[in-house]
Design an enzyme around this catalytic site. Structure first.
Site, short mmCIF file in Angstrom:
data_model
loop_
_atom_site.label_atom_id
_atom_site.label_comp_id
_atom_site.label_asym_id
_atom_site.label_seq_id
_atom_site.Cartn_x
_atom_site.Cartn_y
_atom_site.Cartn_z
N THR A 60 -47.64 4.07 -56.52
CA THR A 60 -47.98 4.33 -58.01
C THR A 60 -48.42 3.14 -58.84
OG1 THR A 60 -45.44 5.27 -57.65
CG2 THR A 60 -46.62 4.74 -60.27
N TYR A 72 -41.44 16.52 -60.07
CA TYR A 72 -41.79 17.86 -60.85
C TYR A 72 -40.78 18.70 -60.67
CZ TYR A 72 -43.73 21.04 -64.69
OH TYR A 72 -43.89 22.08 -65.79
N TYR A 115 -38.41 6.60 -51.28
CA TYR A 115 -39.46 5.85 -52.07
C TYR A 115 -37.90 6.73 -53.63
CZ TYR A 115 -41.58 4.25 -56.15
OH TYR A 115 -42.01 3.28 -57.75
N ARG A 129 -38.89 8.33 -62.63
CA ARG A 129 -40.45 8.95 -62.11
C ARG A 129 -39.88 10.45 -62.08
NH1 ARG A 129 -45.29 5.79 -63.27
NH2 ARG A 129 -44.97 4.04 -63.81
N LYS A 178 -36.65 2.71 -50.32
CA LYS A 178 -37.32 1.87 -51.37
C LYS A 178 -36.45 2.40 -52.46
CE LYS A 178 -41.11 0.97 -55.05
NZ LYS A 178 -42.21 1.31 -55.49
N ILE A 238 -40.28 -4.08 -52.83
CA ILE A 238 -41.70 -4.03 -52.62
C ILE A 238 -42.25 -4.31 -54.27
CG2 ILE A 238 -43.07 -1.44 -52.93
CD1 ILE A 238 -41.97 -0.57 -50.14
#
Length: 291
Positions: free
Chosen positions: A43, A106, A132, A137, A160, A202
């Site tokens: 990202t 989404y 992740y 998000r 992560k 990260i």
């Protein structure tokens, strides 16, 4: 192989395209400064606005330039399972050491859908996968129970964790086992994360202060939390400034101040406002990066 400070590398732009020379120079700088690994096109690398060709080109450049000196984790996430398989296959073909795969955004799959997505990727490409998990998000949260089922697969090696929930580290240790790799996804809580059993971060701020972030991580992994706290105090204003506006806009501004690349970002992101520039420069001075 994966531990310590692993910056989520920005993608430098110039005149609308990828600044390949700056990208090569950044990778070499991270190696010299002691970063323990790199993530290419996550990202922070503005992957939502990269074309597939640009995405693959960045992965190839980072892997080639790192040349085995530090491991490279390739961003390979998508809300389209087939596309994620393709990105993973490319990462494997150019020699990436693992893939970082975000929970599908989404679409909002349930826990069974999440399991199926990652199981499909695992079975399709012979490359280690780091999950992740970033509910802020992707709008979905993989449960520790689902992660525990995925952890039984040999190439699902870690997570992560960007939930910001320190207690989740212990939940994940119980569900997935102590050997399951947990990397923090939030710089500001990396100290507590590692104290709970994490093995690194990260990092966004690792882009700006790679040596400090690497030394901070080394201290935590050695159990020297008194020394780590001294680094935390130096770095915390940077952690805050880096998210004063949308990531990676403040980070790219900081790197432009250091002369590493331009502060160009792609729409819909925009360069930072004057107040953020001042805040970032103050944070850099506090950390000892500027006079």
């Amino acid at each position: 192989m994966f531990r310590g400070s692993i910056p989520a590398l920005i993608t430098p732009f110039r005149n609308g395209g990828i600044d390949e020379k700056a990208l090569v120079d950044l990778v070499n700088w991270h190696v010299e400064e002691g970063s323990h690994g790199l993530v290419a096109v996550g990202t922070t690398g503005e992957t939502p606005t990269l074309s597939h060709e640009e995405h693959e080109r960045c992965v190839e450049i980072v892997v080639r330039t790192a040349a085995g000196r530090i491991p490279v984790i390739a961003g390979a996430g998508s809300n389209n399972t087939a596309e994620s398989v393709r990105l993973m296959a490319f990462a494997k073909s150019v020699g990436a050491d693992a893939a970082l795969v975000v929970t599908p955004y989404y679409n909002k799959p349930g826990q069974r859908g999440l399991y199926h997505h990652y199981r499909t990727l695992h079975d399709a490409v012979d490359l280690p996968i780091i999950i992740y998990n970033i509910p802020g998000r992707s709008v979905i949260d993989m449960s520790p129970a689902t992660m525990g089922e995925l952890a039984k697969l040999p190439r699902i090696i870690g997570v992560k964790d960007a939930t910001g929930d320190i207690g989740r580290v212990s939940d994940t240790r119980i569900a997935c086992g102590r050997d399951f790799l947990q990397l923090c996804g939030n710089d500001d809580v990396a100290l507590g994360f590692n104290a709970h059993g994490g093995r690194g971060c990260i990092s966004v701020v690792g882009n700006i202060a790679p040596r400090l972030c690497a030394e901070f991580q080394e201290a935590t992994l050695a159990g020297d939390f008194a020394r780590a706290l001294e680094y935390q105090d130096r770095l915390m204003p940077l952690h805050r400034a880096a998210f004063a506006e949308s990531n990676p806009c403040p980070t790219k501004y900081a790197l432009s101040v250091l002369g590493k690349c331009s502060d160009d970002v792609r729409s819909p992101l925009v360069t930072v406002e004057a107040a953020t520039r001042e805040r970032m420069e103050a944070a850099m001075r506090h950390a000892g990066l500027l006079n």
